[in-house]
Enzyme design. Sequence first.
Site, PDB file in Angstrom:
ATOM      1  N   TYR A   1       6.839  11.053  11.948  1.00 21.22           N
ATOM      2  CA  TYR A   1       6.904  11.976  10.435  1.00 21.22           C
ATOM      3  C   TYR A   1       8.311  11.996  10.107  1.00 21.22           C
ATOM      4  CZ  TYR A   1       2.112  12.946  10.432  1.00 21.22           C
ATOM      5  OH  TYR A   1       0.782  12.794  10.459  1.00 21.22           O
TER       6      TYR A   1
ATOM      7  N   GLU B   1      -3.015  16.980  14.456  1.00 24.12           N
ATOM      8  CA  GLU B   1      -3.191  15.483  15.167  1.00 24.12           C
ATOM      9  C   GLU B   1      -3.019  15.806  16.873  1.00 24.12           C
ATOM     10  OE1 GLU B   1      -0.516  12.915  12.905  1.00 24.12           O
ATOM     11  OE2 GLU B   1      -1.811  13.444  11.184  1.00 24.12           O
TER      12      GLU B   1
ATOM     13  N   TYR C   1     -13.822   0.602  12.085  1.00 25.89           N
ATOM     14  CA  TYR C   1     -15.377  -0.017  11.864  1.00 25.89           C
ATOM     15  C   TYR C   1     -16.360   1.047  12.219  1.00 25.89           C
ATOM     16  CZ  TYR C   1     -13.110  -4.573  11.543  1.00 25.89           C
ATOM     17  OH  TYR C   1     -12.002  -5.481  11.175  1.00 25.89           O
TER      18      TYR C   1
ATOM     19  N   TYR D   1     -16.004   6.370  13.296  1.00 25.70           N
ATOM     20  CA  TYR D   1     -15.721   5.049  13.397  1.00 25.70           C
ATOM     21  C   TYR D   1     -14.794   4.539  14.499  1.00 25.70           C
ATOM     22  CZ  TYR D   1     -11.474   6.999  11.176  1.00 25.70           C
ATOM     23  OH  TYR D   1     -10.568   7.984  10.997  1.00 25.70           O
TER      24      TYR D   1
ATOM     25  N   ARG E   1      -7.836  -2.031  12.326  1.00 25.54           N
ATOM     26  CA  ARG E   1      -8.942  -1.766  11.241  1.00 25.54           C
ATOM     27  C   ARG E   1     -10.183  -0.828  11.787  1.00 25.54           C
ATOM     28  NH1 ARG E   1      -5.738  -3.863   8.763  1.00 25.54           N
ATOM     29  NH2 ARG E   1      -6.093  -5.662   7.443  1.00 25.54           N
TER      30      ARG E   1
ATOM     31  N   PRO F   1      -8.637   3.857   1.720  1.00 23.92           N
ATOM     32  CA  PRO F   1      -8.105   5.062   1.522  1.00 23.92           C
ATOM     33  C   PRO F   1      -8.441   6.063   0.350  1.00 23.92           C
ATOM     34  CG  PRO F   1      -6.385   3.487   2.117  1.00 23.92           C
ATOM     35  CD  PRO F   1      -7.608   2.695   1.732  1.00 23.92           C
TER      36      PRO F   1
ATOM     37  N   VAL G   1     -22.787  -3.411   2.841  1.00 27.43           N
ATOM     38  CA  VAL G   1     -22.444  -3.376   4.472  1.00 27.43           C
ATOM     39  C   VAL G   1     -22.358  -1.967   4.566  1.00 27.43           C
ATOM     40  CG1 VAL G   1     -19.937  -3.532   4.245  1.00 27.43           C
ATOM     41  CG2 VAL G   1     -20.941  -4.110   6.447  1.00 27.43           C
TER      42      VAL G   1
END
Length: 384
Positions: A95, A137, A206, A190, A204, A377, A272
Site C-alpha cells: 500500500y 484483508e 476462475y 472463485y 487469473r 474489474p 461461460v
Amino acid sequence: SITQEQKATIKSTAPILKENGKEITSIFYKQMFENHPELLDIFNQTNQRIGTQPLALANTIYFAAENIDNLQILMPQIKLIAHKHRALTIQPEHYSIVGKYLLLAIKQFLGEKSTQDILDAWAAAYNIIANIFIDIEKQLYDELGPNEEDKGGVALIIVKKEVIAHESIVALTLERPQNGKIFKFHVGQYLTLRIKKDGNFHNRHYSLTRPFDGKSYSIAIKIENMNEIKGVVSNEIINNYNIGDTILASFPAGTFQLVENSKHHLFIGGGVGITVLLSMIHELNKQGKSNDAILIHCVHSEEYAAFNDELKSILPEGHYQLFFKDQRLGKDDLEKVLEANTQVYICGSVPFMDKMEGLLVECGHPSSQIHIEAFQPTLSIIKG
Ligand code: HEM
C-alpha cells in the site's frame, strides 16, 4: 486523520482528477512498474493494456474520497476488492508503494497547479482508504488459519481435465497433493490460479463450478481466440497443463453468494457466465431446493450450452431455459419467471449484464434483489 479543509480540497479537486483518471493512472503504473518490477508478478497485464485495472483503482479512490464521511455505503465494493486483493496475496507493505506512486502521478499531472495542500489532502484520503483495506484483508488472511504457507499460494494437482461445450470450455478438477486439506468456500466464489510465463507470474480468477466437497476444486476455463490480447493465461493452462501437473493457486475468495432463505432464485447466464451459477444451482439442489431455482442460459447455439446434461438432471422440467443467439430474450420472458421477491443472479459479459439489468429495471424489479458477478474489474464499468 483528515481535516475539514482537506475534505473540501479533495471534493474540489476530485472532478479534475476523475476526468483525467486514465492519464494519471498511466503515469502512475508506468513509474511504479519501472521502480518495482516485482509488482508485474501481481498485476494483470491484460487489464493494464485494456485499461480496466487503472480505471478501477482511480475510480475507487475518487468514490471513496467523495464519500469519505460515510465509507460504510461503499462496504460491499470494498469487500469485493479486499477479497480479490487477498486472492492475489497483496500485503500491507504494497500500500505504501501504490500510495507513493499515485501521489507522484497526481503531482506530475497537476504540474504548476499542484500545491502542498492538495497533495497532503490526497495523501490523507489515500491513507484512510488503504488502512481500511489493510484491516479487512488482515481478517481475510486470518480466516485462512495459522499456517503461513496457506496465505501465499499452494500447489494443486490437476486430477481431471475435460473439453466441453463445442470445444469452447475446459473443465478442470484440482486437488491438493497427498489428499492435503483444502480450504472451505461458499458457492459464488472463485479460485485464483498463478502461472509463470515469459518471466513473470500471471494470476487469473476462475469461478468454482461445484459446491465444497471437502477434497477438490472444480473450475471451468473458456478457450479464447488466440488473436485477442485476452486469454493468454487461460490458453496457456489449457494447452500446457495436463492431468498430474501441479499449478499454483490461492484459496477461494469472492463475495458473490446465494441469498439465504429465499424461495425464488432466478439465474441468468451469458455463455461461460454459467460457471458460477452452476455451483449455486448445485448447492440449492443439495439442499433439496432445486424447485426454487430457475435458470436462463443465453448461448450462441445448443452445442454451446455448457453443462447441459448436468443442469437438466438437477433442475425440474421448465426450470431450465436456453436462449440462442437468434432469439431475443425480452422483458416478457423475464416477467413470466419473476416473482416480487425473486433474487436474481447475473453473470456474463459486461454488455450482456447491462442488458439484463436494463430489462429487470423495466420489469420494475428492485435493484437490491439483483446480484451481478463480473469477470472484469467492476468499478471500471461504473457509469460516471
Ligand atoms: C484490483 C482498488 C491497492 C493490486 C483492484 C480493483 C480495485 C482496486 C477497484 C478491481 C476489483 C475488481 O472489481 O475486480 C484499489 C485501491 C487501493 C488498492 C482503492 C488502495 C487504496 C492495491 C495494492 C495493490 C493492488 C496496494 C498491490 C500492489 C491490485 C491487483 C488487482 C486489483 C493486482 C487485480 C486486477 C488486475 O490484476 O488487473 N484494486 N487497490 N491494489 N488491485 Fe487494488
